[in-house]
Design an enzyme around this catalytic site. Structure first.
Site, PDB file in Angstrom:
ATOM      1  CG  HIS A 111      -0.492   0.344   2.481  1.00  0.00           C
ATOM      2  ND1 HIS A 111       0.192  -0.547   3.264  1.00  0.00           N
ATOM      3  CD2 HIS A 111      -0.530   1.499   3.192  1.00  0.00           C
ATOM      4  CE1 HIS A 111       0.546   0.058   4.396  1.00  0.00           C
ATOM      5  NE2 HIS A 111       0.116   1.297   4.379  1.00  0.00           N
ATOM      6  CG  ASP A 146       4.666  -5.504   9.659  1.00  0.00           C
ATOM      7  OD1 ASP A 146       3.801  -5.949   8.874  1.00  0.00           O
ATOM      8  OD2 ASP A 146       4.443  -4.557  10.442  1.00  0.00           O
ATOM      9  CG  HIS A 194       5.441  -0.879   3.538  1.00  0.00           C
ATOM     10  ND1 HIS A 194       4.614  -1.422   2.576  1.00  0.00           N
ATOM     11  CD2 HIS A 194       4.804  -1.062   4.719  1.00  0.00           C
ATOM     12  CE1 HIS A 194       3.532  -1.909   3.171  1.00  0.00           C
ATOM     13  NE2 HIS A 194       3.625  -1.717   4.457  1.00  0.00           N
TER      14      HIS A 194
HETATM   15  C1  BG6 Z   1       1.425  -2.305   7.382  1.00  0.00           C
HETATM   16  C2  BG6 Z   1       2.092  -3.011   8.525  1.00  0.00           C
HETATM   17  O1  BG6 Z   1       1.847  -2.832   6.170  1.00  0.00           O
HETATM   18  O2  BG6 Z   1       1.731  -0.925   7.428  1.00  0.00           O
HETATM   19  C3  BG6 Z   1       1.716  -2.389   9.845  1.00  0.00           C
HETATM   20  O3  BG6 Z   1       1.721  -4.378   8.527  1.00  0.00           O
HETATM   21  C4  BG6 Z   1       1.938  -0.892   9.821  1.00  0.00           C
HETATM   22  O4  BG6 Z   1       2.446  -2.980  10.908  1.00  0.00           O
HETATM   23  C5  BG6 Z   1       1.288  -0.280   8.596  1.00  0.00           C
HETATM   24  O5  BG6 Z   1       1.400  -0.333  10.999  1.00  0.00           O
HETATM   25  C6  BG6 Z   1       1.593   1.200   8.475  1.00  0.00           C
HETATM   26  O6  BG6 Z   1       0.905   1.755   7.408  1.00  0.00           O
HETATM   27  P1  BG6 Z   1       0.738   3.330   7.278  1.00  0.00           P
HETATM   28  O7  BG6 Z   1       0.082   3.538   5.964  1.00  0.00           O
HETATM   29  O8  BG6 Z   1      -0.087   3.767   8.438  1.00  0.00           O
HETATM   30  O9  BG6 Z   1       2.127   3.895   7.353  1.00  0.00           O
END
Ligand code: BG6
EC number: 1.1.1.49
Length: 507
Positions: free
Chosen positions: A199, A256, A261
């Site tokens: 994402h 994770d 990311h």
């Molecule tokens: C997710 C992780 O992919 O991203 C989580 O599994 C994390 O642990 C989250 O909290 C954070 O997403 P964002 O968009 O809030 O930075």
């Protein structure tokens, strides 16, 4: 330009991209992700007029729900989490295409019911047989769901219709399991039918890395080893693991978010300019740079993992990781990870990329800081530059989206004193539109069949290749360090940079 209507070229990026007849089936629809992100994103897309009138949303889960119960759940999730205002007329239209199928993943009858639900929607809502299957389910359930889709003919693309599989992370827990998963998925779906969600790639600020680098002239000439000292990629969170012990323990921070990311952020920051923004061209450049990533020789010195201990956050006393509900007191799972990587190519040889992430850190912030070398010569008296740091370009991914350029400037007065100042671009001030949520963008792209923002098999596998030796080293060597909740991580991480004469930013 399209010959039939010269005024509407579908490739024209200025036109709103509206999905054609289609529907979305969510497996794991009672989960957190679905309630907090997926359902609201579907509503927000509908509210923005980007979904077709007959768009259909099918929930699949074990819960004993009627269609109305499911619709009520979606309604509550939308009211609570949607980005755009609630409009009754949008809701009334959306609800026409909402269905719920009750069953477990190994239940053949349930998948038959899903098949007939889709056929019914094709007739009632004009979805044209075009369905995306969103697997918001634990990795151990991927194979059975994929197999069931195949067995019940749900993956077949008949008469020009499309079927797509959307897969949430974690995509495996190491290279081997990721390869096995890829095999299972690709036995049923062709590569162009598979959309793996990371994402972060759906975030506006992450896409802006490409705009910043490749739509401008002034950044790219300095974006290399001649001027860059190092790059810091930080994803800090203030939250703990909340109710996610079952998922998180044994996975840890590096698996994770670094595997996906942060390595995607690294790839976008470091890759060469793609020949176009086609999915293939982009993937080729990301793959090349991920393939050139080099691990530190001494993993003991240049990686750190740690766990949060009890501490204070925002004036509240919080528990340590080992005291969280559902966590074994002897768990070695990392809630913080920092690693140094290099990239073995002409542009980046010798430039360290420091990646760090952690839960229960000082504040929530994600940023990429490109930190430049000091000027090779200074005509100023050394006292004049005592307070001058390194020049830096900081891409602020969240929460305060924008870009900062930091450089030295003369302090007003009669003497020559130079201090760091910053020049800021903030999304909130430069644009009136607010940024869509990452999941809005990604779900729309799935429905449009646009795969630019989805990592490919090779990228996922290369990322595990980078992480596996680190995880293995950690497994075999000692225990995680500790850091009090609410701080910026363990002393070991500071020492890791100090050894190289550098320090972490305190964003
Ligand atoms: C997710 C992780 O992919 O991203 C989580 O599994 C994390 O642990 C989250 O909290 C954070 O997403 P964002 O968009 O809030 O930075």
């Amino acid at each position: 330009m399209s010959s039939s209507n010269p005024l509407r070229d579908p490739a024209d990026r200025r036109l709103p991209r509206i999905a054609g007849p289609s529907g979305l089936v969510i497996f794991g629809v009672t989960g957190d992700l679905s309630r907090k992100k997926l359902m609201p994103a579907v509503y927000d897309l509908a509210n923005r007029g980007l979904l077709p009138p007959g768009f259909s949303l099918v929930g699949f889960a074990r819960r004993e729900w009627a269609h109305e119960d499911f619709a009520q759940e979606v309604h509550d999730a939308v009211k609570e989490h949607a980005r755009t205002p609630f409009r009754e007329e949008v809701w009334q239209q959306l609800i026409q295409g909402m269905r719920f199928v009750q069953g477990t993943f190994d239940d053949d009858d349930a998948f038959e019911r899903l098949r007939s639900t889709i056929e019914e929607l094709d007739k009632a809502q004009g979805t044209g047989g075009n369905f995306a299957f969103y697997l918001s389910v634990p990795p151990k359930s991927f194979p059975v769901v994929i197999q069931q889709l195949k067995k019940h003919g749900l993956a077949d693309q008949k008469g020009g219709s499309w079927r797509r599989a959307v897969i949430e992370k974690p995509f495996g827990h190491d290279l081997k399991s990721a390869e096995e998963l890829n095999k299972v998925v690709h036995e049923v779906f062709a590569p162009e039918q598979v959309f793996r969600i990371d994402h972060y790639l759906g975030k506006e600020t992450v896409q802006n890395i490409l705009a910043l680098r490749f739509a401008n002239t002034m950044f790219e000439p300095i974006w290399n080893r001649s001027l860059v000292d190092h790059v810091q990629i930080t994803m800090a969170e203030d939250i703990g693991i909340g109710g996610r012990a079952g998922y998180y323990d044994g996975i840890g921070a590096a698996r994770d978010v670094i595997q996906n990311h942060l390595l995607q952020l690294l790839a976008l920051t470091a890759m060469e300019e793609p020949s176009s923004f086609d999915a293939d061209a982009l993937a080729a450049e990301k793959t090349k740079v991920l393939g050139a990533v080099k691990l530190p020789k001494d993993l003991g010195r240049d990686t750190v993992r740690a766990q949060y201990a009890a501490g204070w956050q925002g004036g509240t006393k919080v528990r340590g990781y080992l005291e969280e509900d559902g966590i074994d007191a002897s768990s070695k799972t990392d809630t913080y990870a920092a690693i140094k990587l290099e990239i073995d190519n002409r542009r980046w040889a010798g430039v360290p990329f420091y990646l760090r992430t952690g839960k229960r850190l000082g504040r929530r912030v994600t940023e990429i800081a490109v930190v430049f070398q000091r000027a090779p010569h200074s005509p100023f008296d050394s006292t004049a530059t005592e307070e001058l740091g390194s020049n830096a370009i900081v891409i602020r991914v969240q929460p305060d989206e924008g870009v900062t350029v930091r450089f030295g400037s003369k302090v007003p007065g009669t003497s020559m004193e130079i201090r760091d100042v910053s020049m800021d671009f903030a999304y909130g001030e430069s644009f009136t539109e607010s940024s869509p949520e990452a999941y809005e963008r990604l779900i729309l792209d799935v429905l449009l069949g646009d795969s630019n923002l989805f990592p490919r098999t090779e990228e996922v596998e290369l990322s595990w290749k980078i992480l596996d030796p680190i995880e293995e080293y950690w497994d075999n060597n000692g225990k995680p360090a500790q850091y009090p909740a609410g701080t910026w991580g363990p002393a070991e991480a500071d020492e890791m940079l100090e050894r190289h004469g550098r320090s972490w930013r305190r964003p």
